[in-house]
Design an enzyme around this catalytic site. Structure first.
Site, PDB file in Angstrom:
ATOM      1  N   GLU A 165       0.829  -1.205   0.000  1.00  9.37           N
ATOM      2  CA  GLU A 165       0.000   0.000   0.000  1.00  9.37           C
ATOM      3  C   GLU A 165       0.867   1.260   0.000  1.00  9.37           C
ATOM      4  OE1 GLU A 165      -3.391   0.117  -0.293  1.00  9.37           O
ATOM      5  OE2 GLU A 165      -3.112  -2.013  -0.659  1.00  9.37           O
TER       6      GLU A 165
ATOM      7  N   TRP B  16       2.216   1.727  -3.463  1.00  8.01           N
ATOM      8  CA  TRP B  16       1.222   2.338  -4.353  1.00  8.01           C
ATOM      9  C   TRP B  16       1.348   3.860  -4.326  1.00  8.01           C
ATOM     10  CZ3 TRP B  16      -1.868   0.887  -8.195  1.00  8.01           C
ATOM     11  CH2 TRP B  16      -2.248  -0.447  -8.315  1.00  8.01           C
TER      12      TRP B  16
ATOM     13  N   TRP C  91     -20.598  10.009 -21.735  1.00  6.12           N
ATOM     14  CA  TRP C  91     -21.171   9.819 -20.401  1.00  6.12           C
ATOM     15  C   TRP C  91     -22.617  10.309 -20.361  1.00  6.12           C
ATOM     16  CZ3 TRP C  91     -17.926   6.995 -17.631  1.00  6.12           C
ATOM     17  CH2 TRP C  91     -16.551   7.103 -17.880  1.00  6.12           C
TER      18      TRP C  91
ATOM     19  N   ASN D 201     -11.163   1.949   2.254  1.00  7.55           N
ATOM     20  CA  ASN D 201     -10.632   1.796   0.893  1.00  7.55           C
ATOM     21  C   ASN D 201     -11.435   0.821   0.037  1.00  7.55           C
ATOM     22  OD1 ASN D 201      -8.553   2.614  -1.014  1.00  7.55           O
ATOM     23  ND2 ASN D 201      -7.934   0.462  -0.950  1.00  7.55           N
TER      24      ASN D 201
ATOM     25  N   TRP E  36     -15.950   9.863 -14.506  1.00  2.61           N
ATOM     26  CA  TRP E  36     -15.138   9.663 -13.305  1.00  2.61           C
ATOM     27  C   TRP E  36     -14.613  10.981 -12.738  1.00  2.61           C
ATOM     28  CZ3 TRP E  36     -10.140  11.417 -13.691  1.00  2.61           C
ATOM     29  CH2 TRP E  36      -9.592  11.539 -14.983  1.00  2.61           C
TER      30      TRP E  36
ATOM     31  N   TRP F 244      -9.493   6.794  -9.098  1.00  5.53           N
ATOM     32  CA  TRP F 244     -10.672   6.994  -9.942  1.00  5.53           C
ATOM     33  C   TRP F 244     -10.456   6.482 -11.363  1.00  5.53           C
ATOM     34  CZ3 TRP F 244     -15.620   7.803  -9.201  1.00  5.53           C
ATOM     35  CH2 TRP F 244     -16.028   8.186  -7.922  1.00  5.53           C
TER      36      TRP F 244
END
Length: 436
Positions: free
Chosen positions: A258, A261, A290, A325, A343, A366
């Protein structure tokens, strides 16, 4: 005659201990006077004057102010536009050098370039250091010297390159005597800057070894405290990434991943700056048409979609500035895939609400959910909220905490049917991507 001083400029590194730029400042020739700027270029754009992040930063800077007072020193705290603040400081102090730590977002890079030019024109050195990540810029590259765009090979190379040098703490406390000895200066109140206390209870700056040790077992269960809640402290640098990596190596490889990341998304931000401009990492995904139904978006924002796990997550976010998360992934997938809403709308909403908001990680998350990002899930992978609930909140403990009316007649019907939504989004994505 003005006293000669070195300035250490605090930004995303709000601590005295294990701070790279501060360490080098304290080892310089002249006494060190710390500085923090409440940046009006950023704050003037905030509509919410009860912003939890501004409150958190103010409390943290106040703590630093108190810590420095005990050392016989102080911190200059200014409210203004950085270039104007620096011009004012140059007329007040004889500044010999300025030290700070790297920042990676576009606004920050542009700001630092302008400040550097101003200082250099006066013969003042501007020195910046790596502090908020373990590896940055071109430090982790593939065999062909190109940036990684997939997490797994990046993390493997990251671990291969790691040694004690990269995670050794900077012993700033050895040089605390080099802070400028001076009377404590007043700092502006929140109210003087047009903001107010929120009453929010912020997560403790506590490294809980029990939580880290069981992180791989418990991290996906939103009803329990199975995560460290240190993200806000990492975001504002109230805790050192090096200290956390030291713990992760000893205690839990899943938690270490993590932390990697974070470095990965900073790496993407540095190498692919087009994502700063609200563009998809994979540009072909900008062809998607969209629906962007505003009523449905508001239902999502308010936690009234009729999907309890989604609604619970959004209500937790709205009330606390935090969302688990696993639930972040579920709510993001729902907005993009079930409602076919851009998004970027969700990214902006999270940016407004999250206490731990960080552009690189938020954008990365996202775009992962949308399928448009690096290391993204295939666009046809669509989270089923019901299946996610059965897997991660089977007893509805989390849901009942945030959606107590789940069994009442006035709880809304699902805003869209899952199978229908799945087919609709697959068709929209396929149509856009077939244009390639």
């Amino acid at each position: 005659m003005k006293q000669k001083v070195s300035i250490f400029w605090y930004r995303r590194d709000l601590r005295l201990d294990d701070n790279a730029g501060l360490y080098y400042a304290l080892r310089s020739t002249y006494p060190v006077l710390p500085l923090f700027i409440f940046d009006r270029e950023i704050l003037d754009k905030l509509d919410n004057k009860h912003d939890t992040r501004v409150d958190f930063i103010h409390k943290t800077v106040s703590e630093i102010h108190q810590q420095l007072a005990k050392l016989g020193s102080t911190i200059i705290v200014k409210y203004g536009k950085p270039l104007e603040v620096w011009e004012s400081l140059l007329s007040t102090f004889e500044i010999t050098e300025v030290y700070t730590n790297h920042d990676y977002e576009k606004y920050s890079i542009d700001r630092d370039e302008r400040v550097c030019e101003l200082l250099n024109a006066k013969g003042i050195g501007f020195y910046t250091y790596k502090d908020q990540v373990i590896f940055e810029k071109n430090e982790v590259l593939s065999g062909s010297k190109t940036p990684y765009t997939v997490f797994t090979p990046y993390s493997k190379k990251w671990k291969e390159q790691l040694n004690d040098f990269y995670i050794k703490s900077y012993p700033t406390e050895t040089y605390f005597k080099n802070f400028l000895q001076t009377a404590s200066l007043p700092i502006p109140t929140l109210e003087e800057m047009g903001f107010f206390e929120t009453g929010m209870e912020f997560p403790e700056k506590l490294i809980d070894e029990n939580v880290i040790g069981r992180y791989n077992e418990l991290r996906n269960i939103p009803s329990i405290s199975g995560t460290t809640r240190l993200s806000v402290h990492l975001r504002f640098g109230t805790i050192s990434i090096r200290k956390l990596v030291q713990k992760a190596i000893k205690l839990n490889q899943t938690w270490l991943n993590e932390l990697i990341w974070r470095d990965f998304y900073m790496n993407i931000l540095y190498h692919f700056p087009h994502i700063n401009n609200a563009e998809a990492f994979r540009r072909e995904y900008d062809e998607i048409v969209w629906r962007n139904n505003e009523e449905e978006f508001q239902a999502w924002c308010n936690g009234k979609t009729g999907y309890p796990i989604v609604d619970a997550g959004m209500r937790e976010l709205n009330e606390t500035g935090f969302m688990h998360n696993r639930v972040r992934m579920i709510t993001a997938s729902f907005l993009v895939k079930h409602l076919l809403i851009d998004w970027r709308w969700g990214e902006a909403y999270f940016a407004e609400k999250l206490l731990d908001y960080d552009f690189a990680a938020n954008n990365g998350g996202w775009q992962w959910a949308a399928g448009s990002g690096c290391d993204a899930a295939p666009y046809f992978r669509i989270f089923n909220p019901t299946a996610q609930t059965q897997k991660f909140d089977p007893d509805l403990k989390y849901i009942k905490k945030w959606v107590p009316e789940i069994s009442d007649f006035d709880y809304p019907e699902p805003i869209v049917e899952h199978t229908f939504a799945r087919e609709r989004v697959l068709k929209a994505y396929k149509k856009a991507l077939d244009k390639k």
